[in-house]
Design a protein around this motif. Structure first.
Motif, short mmCIF file in Angstrom:
data_model
loop_
_atom_site.label_atom_id
_atom_site.label_comp_id
_atom_site.label_asym_id
_atom_site.label_seq_id
_atom_site.Cartn_x
_atom_site.Cartn_y
_atom_site.Cartn_z
N GLU A 1 5.74 -1.39 -18.37
CA GLU A 1 5.41 -0.32 -17.42
C GLU A 1 4.96 -0.89 -16.08
O GLU A 1 5.21 -0.34 -15.03
CB GLU A 1 4.25 0.51 -17.99
N LEU A 2 4.23 -1.99 -16.21
CA LEU A 2 3.67 -2.59 -15.04
C LEU A 2 4.75 -3.11 -14.10
O LEU A 2 4.73 -2.87 -12.89
CB LEU A 2 2.80 -3.76 -15.47
N GLU B 1 -8.34 16.37 -14.56
CA GLU B 1 -7.48 15.73 -15.57
C GLU B 1 -6.42 16.66 -16.11
O GLU B 1 -5.25 16.31 -16.23
CB GLU B 1 -8.34 15.29 -16.75
N LEU C 1 -10.58 7.09 -15.37
CA LEU C 1 -11.90 7.40 -14.85
C LEU C 1 -12.71 6.13 -14.64
O LEU C 1 -12.80 5.29 -15.53
CB LEU C 1 -12.59 8.31 -15.86
N LEU D 1 -12.16 4.33 -18.16
CA LEU D 1 -12.39 5.38 -19.14
C LEU D 1 -11.18 6.31 -19.23
O LEU D 1 -10.69 6.78 -18.22
CB LEU D 1 -13.62 6.16 -18.70
N CYS D 2 -10.71 6.53 -20.45
CA CYS D 2 -9.59 7.44 -20.63
C CYS D 2 -10.03 8.54 -21.59
O CYS D 2 -10.53 8.28 -22.68
CB CYS D 2 -8.39 6.71 -21.23
N ASN D 3 -9.84 9.76 -21.15
CA ASN D 3 -10.28 10.93 -21.89
C ASN D 3 -9.06 11.49 -22.62
O ASN D 3 -8.17 12.04 -22.00
CB ASN D 3 -10.82 11.93 -20.87
N LEU E 1 -1.33 12.17 -25.68
CA LEU E 1 -2.05 11.59 -24.55
C LEU E 1 -2.68 10.26 -24.95
O LEU E 1 -2.68 9.29 -24.17
CB LEU E 1 -3.13 12.58 -24.09
N ASN F 1 -0.10 7.67 -24.89
CA ASN F 1 0.19 7.39 -23.49
C ASN F 1 -0.80 6.40 -22.87
O ASN F 1 -0.42 5.44 -22.21
CB ASN F 1 0.06 8.71 -22.71
N TYR F 2 -2.07 6.65 -23.11
CA TYR F 2 -3.12 5.78 -22.57
C TYR F 2 -3.07 4.41 -23.22
O TYR F 2 -3.29 3.39 -22.57
CB TYR F 2 -4.50 6.41 -22.74
N ASN G 1 -0.46 2.92 -24.39
CA ASN G 1 0.68 2.22 -23.79
C ASN G 1 0.33 1.70 -22.40
O ASN G 1 0.67 0.57 -22.06
CB ASN G 1 1.88 3.17 -23.68
N MET G 2 -0.38 2.53 -21.65
CA MET G 2 -0.78 2.11 -20.32
C MET G 2 -1.69 0.88 -20.40
O MET G 2 -1.52 -0.09 -19.66
CB MET G 2 -1.52 3.24 -19.61
N ILE H 1 -1.88 -1.36 -22.68
CA ILE H 1 -1.14 -2.56 -23.09
C ILE H 1 -0.27 -3.06 -21.94
O ILE H 1 -0.28 -4.23 -21.59
CB ILE H 1 -0.30 -2.26 -24.35
N SER H 2 0.45 -2.13 -21.33
CA SER H 2 1.35 -2.52 -20.25
C SER H 2 0.58 -3.07 -19.05
O SER H 2 1.05 -3.96 -18.36
CB SER H 2 2.17 -1.32 -19.78
N ASN H 3 -0.59 -2.53 -18.81
CA ASN H 3 -1.37 -2.99 -17.65
C ASN H 3 -2.22 -4.20 -17.96
O ASN H 3 -3.09 -4.57 -17.18
CB ASN H 3 -2.25 -1.85 -17.11
#
Lengths: 321, 321
Positions: A49-50, A82, A94, B94-96, B103, B106-107, B109-110, B112-114
């Motif tokens: 993704e990055l 959000e 956040l 922080l991911c809510n 969701l 999704n977070y 994955n983000m 890991i990718s980031n």
């Protein structure tokens, strides 16, 4: 982590075929699709993704920076932001800055380096200006005078504080305590100035104190000294006062009236229920999420400065007139 | 955004010199240093943290995923985690997840990718397992039986619920309502099971209801029907009940006793002050932040399963015995 080359090898196809598959572009046979899909699963391949974000300059992520997650005012605000951003296909990340300038700078740098698409910033500092960042920023809730070159969204703290003070005076308060924040928070200061302006205009006696200077002992002294109304700069402080007053056996609102600011959810659960100033939280949050997306999409441009009015919510902690 | 090449050109040095400067490695003349520094400032050059992270596989960022920021239990927990991680040089993002599985995926994955360095995860789902992610994960607060292969940190919900129920019984309750969550939340279910086990053992009459089935009207009916004790699965629900009872003119704890769970800060501010179960929040947060760093540094390995005991905090919403 698996590479696209390994996926291609395992699937028995070329890397360009895998690339076409991943980007859903161009022709691929059903058989190849199936093989690539299986290979991705087997290797636990995750398209980077990055790398995509770096290429496209879009991470579909928006950073929201708030000074504290421990005040429900901010968490309720962020919650709406959000939900709205999610509908527009954006993830919200956040960052809690604790009002710490160094930390705020750190998070801003992270947001820029990680190719976040935009930032919704609640800050009292000027640090973000130093970055001269080429990243879409919306300033929310707390702004300085110099911030008016940006897109800013605030509620009218002067109007809100006047409303609160006028209400306490109308309810018969003769000596009012304004309970302010310990930190140099802009809205707390604006509300204080407006409070003073209003009580002076009405020739009402008053006192101003910071949270840290007041505990149950101090509060008792001030009440013995004639304080019969309290306007706390936020609901959290007001609710703490209600707790102390109950402990002291002081009847609210008969002996002392209490007024908060923010209208957080629990204002309705405490006993007596808290009279407070409701900021247009939903509208602020909705506009913030709408404007940041429009700013990213370049169909809006700064400066835009929106200031919304507040409303008085009368409950049980002040007298009915 | 400026590139390293542009910086080198403006400074009149080679890109390798700029690179040495940025990485603080190798010899550079004071004159060249000064020129590069000025060029960086002039161009507003920001070394690409992301590119560095990809190379070093360290972003010095830890993701914390929580089901809701609207419950102070989680925000208080996250606050301590953040403070601790900061001392160790890590940023917290922080991911809510709103308890939404899609969701959450999704977070994850983000993260890991980031190239986040690790994740502290509060979840009720199994989604994270599907990722078979090669990323350090600590599971906090909510775990399934299958999660025991990981590093898990929870408080003992059975012990806490028994403590709460035994207290209400000892205080003389004859018919107790357990007020559960609307959603399928594991701790709510474990507490319910233990509540039922305990009341049955003591031959106390009881009823179990979900939050969504109870409003002020329903609550009134149940009290007329003999309910004299309420054990709410969390403080937020308990505080809502206290509000309804006050509105109904029912005296707490004389007519109905109320018991919460979590010991969030406002439990002490409501009137009457809430009797509740305190989870070892600070210890859970401290351990979570300590373990994730040790896991990243590879000086700890799963499975490690820690379950901490809770304590009863008696305040005013239950009778003293």
């Amino acid at each position: 982590m698996a590479t696209i080359k390994q996926v291609a090898e395992l699937a028995g196809v070329g890397t360009s075929t895998v690339s076409r598959y991943l980007n859903a572009r161009g022709y691929i046979s059903e058989e190849a699709k199936e093989k690539i899909k299986n290979a991705c699963e087997q290797l636990n391949y995750m398209p980077n993704e990055l790398a995509r974000a770096m290429k496209s300059n879009h991470s579909k992520t928006i950073g929201v920076m708030i000074p504290t997650i421990c005040n429900p005012f901010f968490t309720e605000l962020v919650h709406i932001i959000e939900q709205n951003l999610l509908k527009q296909g954006y993830k919200t990340v956040l960052c809690n800055t604790n009002g710490d300038i160094e930390l705020e700078r750190n998070y801003l740098n992270m947001a820029i380096s990680n190719r976040f698409d935009g930032i919704i910033l609640i800050t009292g500092s000027y640090e973000f200006m130093e970055l001269k960042a080429d990243i879409p920023i919306i300033l929310l809730d707390r702004i300085n005078e110099d911030d008016l070159n940006y897109i800013t969204l605030t509620s009218n703290n002067r109007q809100g504080a006047a409303l609160a003070t006028e209400h306490l005076i109308a309810c018969g308060c003769k000596k009012i305590l304004y309970l302010s924040s310990n930190e140099q928070i802009i809205p707390a200061k604006i509300r204080e100035d407006m409070f003073v302006e209003t009580v002076v205009k009405h020739k009402i006696s008053y006192t101003v104190r910071n949270n840290s200077e007041v505990d149950i002992v101090e509060l008792k002294k001030m009440i013995e000294d004639g304080v019969d109304g309290i306007f706390a700069w936020n609901d959290i402080s007001a609710i703490q006062c209600i707790g102390w007053l109950s402990e002291l056996g002081i009847v609210i609102p008969d002996q002392v009236q209490v007024m908060g600011y923010d209208n957080i959810d629990i204002a309705e659960y405490v006993h007596p229920k808290l009279t407070t100033i409701a900021q247009p939280l939903a509208e602020l949050a909705t506009k913030a999420s709408e404007y940041i997306v429009r700013l990213i999409d370049k169909n809006i441009a700064p400066p835009i400065n929106i200031q919304l009015d507040n409303t008085l919510v009368v409950r049980q902690s002040t007298k009915t007139i």
